[in-house]
Design a protein around this motif. Sequence first.
Motif, PDB file in Angstrom:
ATOM      1  N   ARG A 140       0.906  -1.261  -0.076  1.00  0.00           N
ATOM      2  CA  ARG A 140      -0.186   0.026   0.009  1.00  0.00           C
ATOM      3  C   ARG A 140       1.034   1.284  -0.097  1.00  0.00           C
ATOM      4  O   ARG A 140       2.172   1.041   0.184  1.00  0.00           O
ATOM      5  CB  ARG A 140      -0.854   0.070   1.219  1.00  0.00           C
ATOM      6  N   CYS A 141       0.472   2.304  -0.343  1.00  0.00           N
ATOM      7  CA  CYS A 141       1.348   3.690  -0.422  1.00  0.00           C
ATOM      8  C   CYS A 141       1.915   3.966   0.892  1.00  0.00           C
ATOM      9  O   CYS A 141       2.999   4.332   0.861  1.00  0.00           O
ATOM     10  CB  CYS A 141       0.678   4.642  -0.952  1.00  0.00           C
ATOM     11  N   GLN A 142       1.139   3.485   1.968  1.00  0.00           N
ATOM     12  CA  GLN A 142       1.752   4.010   3.356  1.00  0.00           C
ATOM     13  C   GLN A 142       2.945   3.131   3.440  1.00  0.00           C
ATOM     14  O   GLN A 142       3.944   3.480   4.054  1.00  0.00           O
ATOM     15  CB  GLN A 142       0.853   3.765   4.477  1.00  0.00           C
ATOM     16  N   GLN A 143       3.095   1.695   2.963  1.00  0.00           N
ATOM     17  CA  GLN A 143       3.945   0.983   3.336  1.00  0.00           C
ATOM     18  C   GLN A 143       5.090   1.148   2.413  1.00  0.00           C
ATOM     19  O   GLN A 143       6.303   1.124   2.838  1.00  0.00           O
ATOM     20  CB  GLN A 143       3.340  -0.406   3.020  1.00  0.00           C
ATOM     21  N   ALA A 167       5.719   4.385   1.497  1.00  0.00           N
ATOM     22  CA  ALA A 167       6.521   5.420   1.890  1.00  0.00           C
ATOM     23  C   ALA A 167       7.574   4.953   2.985  1.00  0.00           C
ATOM     24  O   ALA A 167       8.593   5.527   3.182  1.00  0.00           O
ATOM     25  CB  ALA A 167       5.439   6.525   2.539  1.00  0.00           C
ATOM     26  N   ALA A 193       6.905   8.690   6.865  1.00  0.00           N
ATOM     27  CA  ALA A 193       5.597   8.311   6.008  1.00  0.00           C
ATOM     28  C   ALA A 193       4.814   9.358   6.464  1.00  0.00           C
ATOM     29  O   ALA A 193       3.522   9.227   6.693  1.00  0.00           O
ATOM     30  CB  ALA A 193       5.550   7.106   6.544  1.00  0.00           C
ATOM     31  N   PRO A 252       1.784  12.399   6.128  1.00  0.00           N
ATOM     32  CA  PRO A 252       0.699  12.431   4.941  1.00  0.00           C
ATOM     33  C   PRO A 252       1.025  13.038   3.634  1.00  0.00           C
ATOM     34  O   PRO A 252       0.641  12.547   2.780  1.00  0.00           O
ATOM     35  CB  PRO A 252      -0.552  13.024   5.884  1.00  0.00           C
ATOM     36  N   VAL A 283       2.874  10.629   1.813  1.00  0.00           N
ATOM     37  CA  VAL A 283       2.270   9.375   1.070  1.00  0.00           C
ATOM     38  C   VAL A 283       1.374   9.936  -0.098  1.00  0.00           C
ATOM     39  O   VAL A 283       1.288   9.162  -1.000  1.00  0.00           O
ATOM     40  CB  VAL A 283       1.312   8.785   2.294  1.00  0.00           C
ATOM     41  N   GLU A 284       0.911  11.121   0.127  1.00  0.00           N
ATOM     42  CA  GLU A 284      -0.095  11.426  -0.921  1.00  0.00           C
ATOM     43  C   GLU A 284       0.795  11.722  -2.238  1.00  0.00           C
ATOM     44  O   GLU A 284       0.230  11.417  -3.250  1.00  0.00           O
ATOM     45  CB  GLU A 284      -0.918  12.828  -0.810  1.00  0.00           C
ATOM     46  N   ARG A 335       1.400   8.383  -3.848  1.00  0.00           N
ATOM     47  CA  ARG A 335       0.211   7.933  -4.253  1.00  0.00           C
ATOM     48  C   ARG A 335      -0.201   8.464  -5.651  1.00  0.00           C
ATOM     49  O   ARG A 335      -0.132   7.804  -6.559  1.00  0.00           O
ATOM     50  CB  ARG A 335      -0.987   8.243  -3.516  1.00  0.00           C
TER      51      ARG A 335
END
Length: 87
Positions: free
Chosen positions: A39-42, A44, A51, A53, A56-57, A60
């Motif tokens: 996932r994008c958080q992972q 990052a 990580a 926000p 992360v964006e 993404r």
Amino acid sequence: MTGSPVPHRAEGMAASVLAPDYQRIVSALESDAGRNGMRCQQLAAALGPDAAPAKVERLRSMAKRLVERGWMLQVRQPLSAGSLRSG
């Protein structure tokens, strides 16, 4: 700047044609940690200790561009935003 910063992937095209930030994303997804998708958080967290926000964006957005141009696959999972895999 002419052309796209992320070219459409063609057969035999190496990730080395991508800008360094995009190369890092592809490399993380091709690593053992990213083999089953991230996932994008992972993603990052794998790319650095921050990580936040905003990071992360940004990832993404970059990941969407890589998916649209054939460098990665977005895999939808039930009740999830999906994860990314190297294409």
